[in-house]
Each structure stands twice: as C-alpha cells, then as structure tokens.
Write an enzyme that holds these catalytic residues in place. Structure first.
Site, PDB file in Angstrom:
ATOM      1  N   SER A  13       0.656  -1.444  -0.296  1.00  0.00           N
ATOM      2  CA  SER A  13       0.121   0.039  -0.205  1.00  0.00           C
ATOM      3  C   SER A  13       1.074   1.443  -0.108  1.00  0.00           C
ATOM      4  O   SER A  13       0.422   2.740   0.217  1.00  0.00           O
ATOM      5  CB  SER A  13      -1.285  -0.358   1.021  1.00  0.00           C
ATOM      6  OG  SER A  13      -0.292  -0.016   2.202  1.00  0.00           O
ATOM      7  N   PRO A 126      20.572   0.345  -4.452  1.00  0.00           N
ATOM      8  CA  PRO A 126      19.606   1.829  -3.842  1.00  0.00           C
ATOM      9  C   PRO A 126      19.146   2.117  -4.527  1.00  0.00           C
ATOM     10  O   PRO A 126      18.560   3.447  -4.447  1.00  0.00           O
ATOM     11  CB  PRO A 126      21.668   2.285  -3.563  1.00  0.00           C
ATOM     12  CG  PRO A 126      22.831   2.125  -3.951  1.00  0.00           C
ATOM     13  CD  PRO A 126      22.037   0.702  -4.320  1.00  0.00           C
ATOM     14  N   HIS A 158      15.510  14.850  -2.643  1.00  0.00           N
ATOM     15  CA  HIS A 158      14.126  13.845  -2.827  1.00  0.00           C
ATOM     16  C   HIS A 158      12.943  14.794  -1.975  1.00  0.00           C
ATOM     17  O   HIS A 158      12.870  15.773  -1.607  1.00  0.00           O
ATOM     18  CB  HIS A 158      14.710  13.001  -2.235  1.00  0.00           C
ATOM     19  CG  HIS A 158      15.134  12.158  -2.868  1.00  0.00           C
ATOM     20  ND1 HIS A 158      16.718  12.106  -2.918  1.00  0.00           N
ATOM     21  CD2 HIS A 158      15.021  10.448  -3.710  1.00  0.00           C
ATOM     22  CE1 HIS A 158      17.594  11.132  -3.881  1.00  0.00           C
ATOM     23  NE2 HIS A 158      16.128   9.621  -4.505  1.00  0.00           N
ATOM     24  N   LYS A 162      10.907  10.974   2.586  1.00  0.00           N
ATOM     25  CA  LYS A 162      12.508  10.922   2.919  1.00  0.00           C
ATOM     26  C   LYS A 162      13.514  10.876   3.968  1.00  0.00           C
ATOM     27  O   LYS A 162      13.014  11.665   3.976  1.00  0.00           O
ATOM     28  CB  LYS A 162      13.236  10.755   1.031  1.00  0.00           C
ATOM     29  CG  LYS A 162      14.446   9.497   1.452  1.00  0.00           C
ATOM     30  CD  LYS A 162      15.262   9.628  -0.130  1.00  0.00           C
ATOM     31  CE  LYS A 162      15.968   9.086  -0.230  1.00  0.00           C
ATOM     32  NZ  LYS A 162      15.789   7.573   0.302  1.00  0.00           N
TER      33      LYS A 162
END
EC number: 1.17.1.8
Length: 270
Positions: A13, A126, A158, A162
């Site tokens: 989800s 990564p 980002h 994050k």
C-alpha cells in the site's frame, strides 16, 4: 523461459508498493503473485490491482508471507531497513530469491545481507533505475580522467517524506568516485558545511542534500576546476523507472545461483 516469473510485493500500500504492482501489471515476463501488507491494515483482502489503480488482478492483499509462500518466485522489497531484514530472513528460510531496493541500511545490516546471499540469490541496489546505473558507469570515466584535478561535489534532492540522507544513490556515487581515486569514502566525505570552514580540501568529496515537495529523485556529481566544470545529472520524474528496473532484476534473478548481485550485473554493465 516460457512461463512468467511471479513476484511478491511487500509494503503493497506504500507509494513504491503501488507503483510496483502497476509495473507488474504491464510486464510481458512478470506477473504479480502476491501482495503483502502489515498485520492490522484495513486493506487486507482488497485486490492489489484495484489498490494500485490498474484494475482487478485477482491478487488479494494479505498480511503474512507464510500464507502465500507457494504463490510467488521472487520477493521485491522497497520497505524499510528493519522490515527488509525480517523479509530477508524469511526468504533465507524458504530459499526464495529477493530483490532489495530499500536504502538506509547500517553496516551490520549490509553484512547480514551479504551473509544471506551466500545461500540465496539477492539483487541489492540503492537504485534500480537503468539511467542511474548508466550514470554510475559515466562517473567512473569522468573520475578517472579528471577526478584528481577537480573539486568533487554530489548534490541530491528528494521528496519531503524521504527518511535517510544522503540518499543511497548519492552514497553509491561517492563510493564509485572514491574507489576510482583510491580513497576511502568514510575518510574523505564531507556532509554539508556550516560556519567558517576554511579553504576547500581538494581530496574531499562534498555531499549536499535537499528534501522538498514531491521531488522523485535528482542526483548530480560536479567536477569543478578553474574555468570549467563537468556535471553528470540524473533526474527521475516518476517512480515507475525504479519499479521497471526492479521487475527486470526479478526476472534476471530467477535463474541465478545464490550470490549477491547489483543492477550493474543485471544490466550487463559489469
């Protein structure tokens, strides 16, 4: 191979989980075999495709890998370091290949991943983007040519959610540059600057981090000299680039022996 590789997506989800489900829906050689969420989630029992916005795929979200262990061939994990380690232990017990796109692991966790990969196939990277992996190869060339004579900076950006910084991709960029120059990244990295820092040491590799808005991912390596600079940049506009790379990794991994692999090997770049 004539049959499709069945993948399981954990963290179904989440932002990345939904994109992975969407990516699996549109693959010719991959099919979604299972989708897993945490226990107690209100989404247990829902159709994974409906959740991802791609229509019914007849895969109900469940809360235990044990319940679907015979429904998939490769596990794909973009969750969190602690959750990924639990999933890795499960894959080790059940001899299931695993694709790990999670970032933020500590040294001990990375060592454990390496140890588990002695018994099962693992792709650990990564960044699963084809473009990012090509950028890493370009970094080797740029560093070999001009790394000794320039100031090197890595800038990454980002989205505001994050959790780890610098990103795993940025750290990998630093490792590639440092290794090419014969340096130890732990000794030459400078993470952010503040106050009176004095003149820049050319032997260092600087890192700058931006967290803002909904930026999917941007990475730049700058090689700056007097009178000129080279910048190698990758910008992701959609998480689908990571998801498609993960699907490619899962298909490739299915036929591999036990071992620790990265996307460079998946793509034939190393």
């Amino acid at each position: 191979m004539t049959t499709k590789v069945r993948v399981a997506v954990v963290g179904a989800s989440g932002r990345m989980g939904r994109v992975l489900i969407e990516a699996a829906k549109h693959q010719d050689v991959i099919t979604l075999g299972a989708a897993i969420e945490r226990q107690g989630s209100t989404l247990i029992g829902a159709d994974a495709g409906e959740l991802a916005g791609v229509g019914c795929v007849n895969v109900a979200i469940c809360d235990s890998l044990d319940n679907v262990k015979d429904d998939f061939d490769v596990l794909i994990d973009f969750t969190s370091p602690d959750a990924s380690m639990l999933h890795l232990e499960w894959c080790l017990r059940h001899k299931k290949p695993m694709v790990i796109g999670t970032t933020g692991f500590n040294h001990a966790q990375k060592e454990q991943i390496s140890a588990c990969a002695e018994q099962i196939p693992v792709v650990f990277s990564p960044n699963m983007s084809v473009g990012v992996n090509l950028m890493w190869k370009l970094l080797e060339v740029a560093t070999a040519v001009m790394g000794q004579d320039t100031d090197i900076e890595i800038i990454e950006a980002h989205h505001r959610h994050k959790k780890d910084a610098p990103s795993g991709t940025a750290l990998k960029m630093g490792e590639i540059i440092a290794n090419t120059l014969g340096r130890d990244l732990e000794e030459c990295a400078v993470y952010g600057r503040e106050g009176i820092t004095g003149a820049r040491d050319r032997n260092t590799i600087g890192f700058s981090t931006i967290r803002a808005g909904d930026i999917v991912g941007e990475h730049t390596a700058m090689f700056a000299d007097i009178g000129e600079r080279i910048e190698i940049t990758h910008k992701a506009s959609s998480r689908m680039t990571y998801a498609n790379g993960a699907m490619r990794a899962a298909f490739w991994l299915y036929d591999q022996n036990a071992g620790l692999y990265d996307m460079q090997q998946v793509l034939g770049l190393s």
